[in-house]
Scaffold this active site. Sequence first.
Site, mmCIF file in Angstrom:
data_model
loop_
_atom_site.group_PDB
_atom_site.id
_atom_site.type_symbol
_atom_site.label_atom_id
_atom_site.label_comp_id
_atom_site.label_asym_id
_atom_site.label_seq_id
_atom_site.Cartn_x
_atom_site.Cartn_y
_atom_site.Cartn_z
ATOM 1 N N HIS A 77 -2.136 -8.329 0.091
ATOM 2 C CA HIS A 77 -1.169 -7.485 0.758
ATOM 3 C C HIS A 77 -1.366 -7.223 2.192
ATOM 4 C CE1 HIS A 77 0.270 -4.562 -2.934
ATOM 5 N NE2 HIS A 77 0.121 -6.047 -3.213
ATOM 6 N N GLY A 78 -0.674 -6.730 3.114
ATOM 7 C CA GLY A 78 -0.830 -6.603 4.378
ATOM 8 C C GLY A 78 -0.791 -7.901 5.231
ATOM 9 N N ASP B 53 7.526 -2.148 -5.597
ATOM 10 C CA ASP B 53 6.158 -2.422 -5.057
ATOM 11 C C ASP B 53 5.569 -1.064 -4.977
ATOM 12 O OD1 ASP B 53 4.301 -4.231 -4.079
ATOM 13 O OD2 ASP B 53 4.635 -4.025 -2.277
#
Length: 279
Positions: free
Chosen positions: A207-208, A84
């Site tokens: 993401h996040g 990643d």
Amino acid sequence: MPLVDTAELLRAAYAARRGLLAFNVVTLEHAEAIAAGAETAGAPAILAVSENTVRFHGGRPGPVAAAAAAVARSSGAPLALHLDHVESTELLHAAPAAGFGSVMFDASRLPYAENVEATAYAVRFGHGHGMWVEAELGRVGGKPGDAHTPGVRTDPAEAAEYAAATGVDALAVAVGSSHAMTERTAVLDHALIAELRRALSVPLVLHGSSGVPDGELRRAVGAGMTKINVGTALNAAFTGAVRAALAGDARTVDPRGCLRTAREAMAETVAAFLKAVAP
């Protein structure tokens, strides 16, 4: 169970409009917890090793990848191995030999034209070595230079142009989440997610997601999001459990007790996220 290709899991989730969770691996306990949580939830998952984690382990991707892959192969859940947020071309080149079936190449800090050029190269290299390749367009907040504002959201027309120019297999988009959030207060732009889904023919990646509430995650999947990345929530569970265990016995010197509780806490977190987006 044999290690599963990320592409296989993503294609199935994308076709069925289901969410597929990817969890960050930092230590062996993270990998074991992800496997245990996936088994509890009866769901597939992705073991994601970031460039930052490779750097933490001395810059060598092989050992942490081998450990995560061994955990996956001994698990009863379908698990894939993913590299990643790769910014280093050197690490990209090392990914196939280390056993990664997929890579997220992150050129999002570059100007658009340079992002396209760098990502197109990463896709050619990845595909030439049997790897599925994810990239990012728009700025997902929570990292130096990023801003968690509407102005950094991914534009659907630009995203479609970018996907066509680079040949990426999936695209991480900025729709309101932010990296490294420790409170689940993010509000996503679900209309934008639906528009991006219509504009693109590849899976969307969030993401996040540690800072996104369960209901928002379910709505995001319903609107068209496929891959959901979680990292900070596992680290919060890990450190919280270790802190509590050490506070309970100031004389302990054997790390196995606190690491066991940390692994259990992370496994519970993994299972909870998986169940939150289950259809």
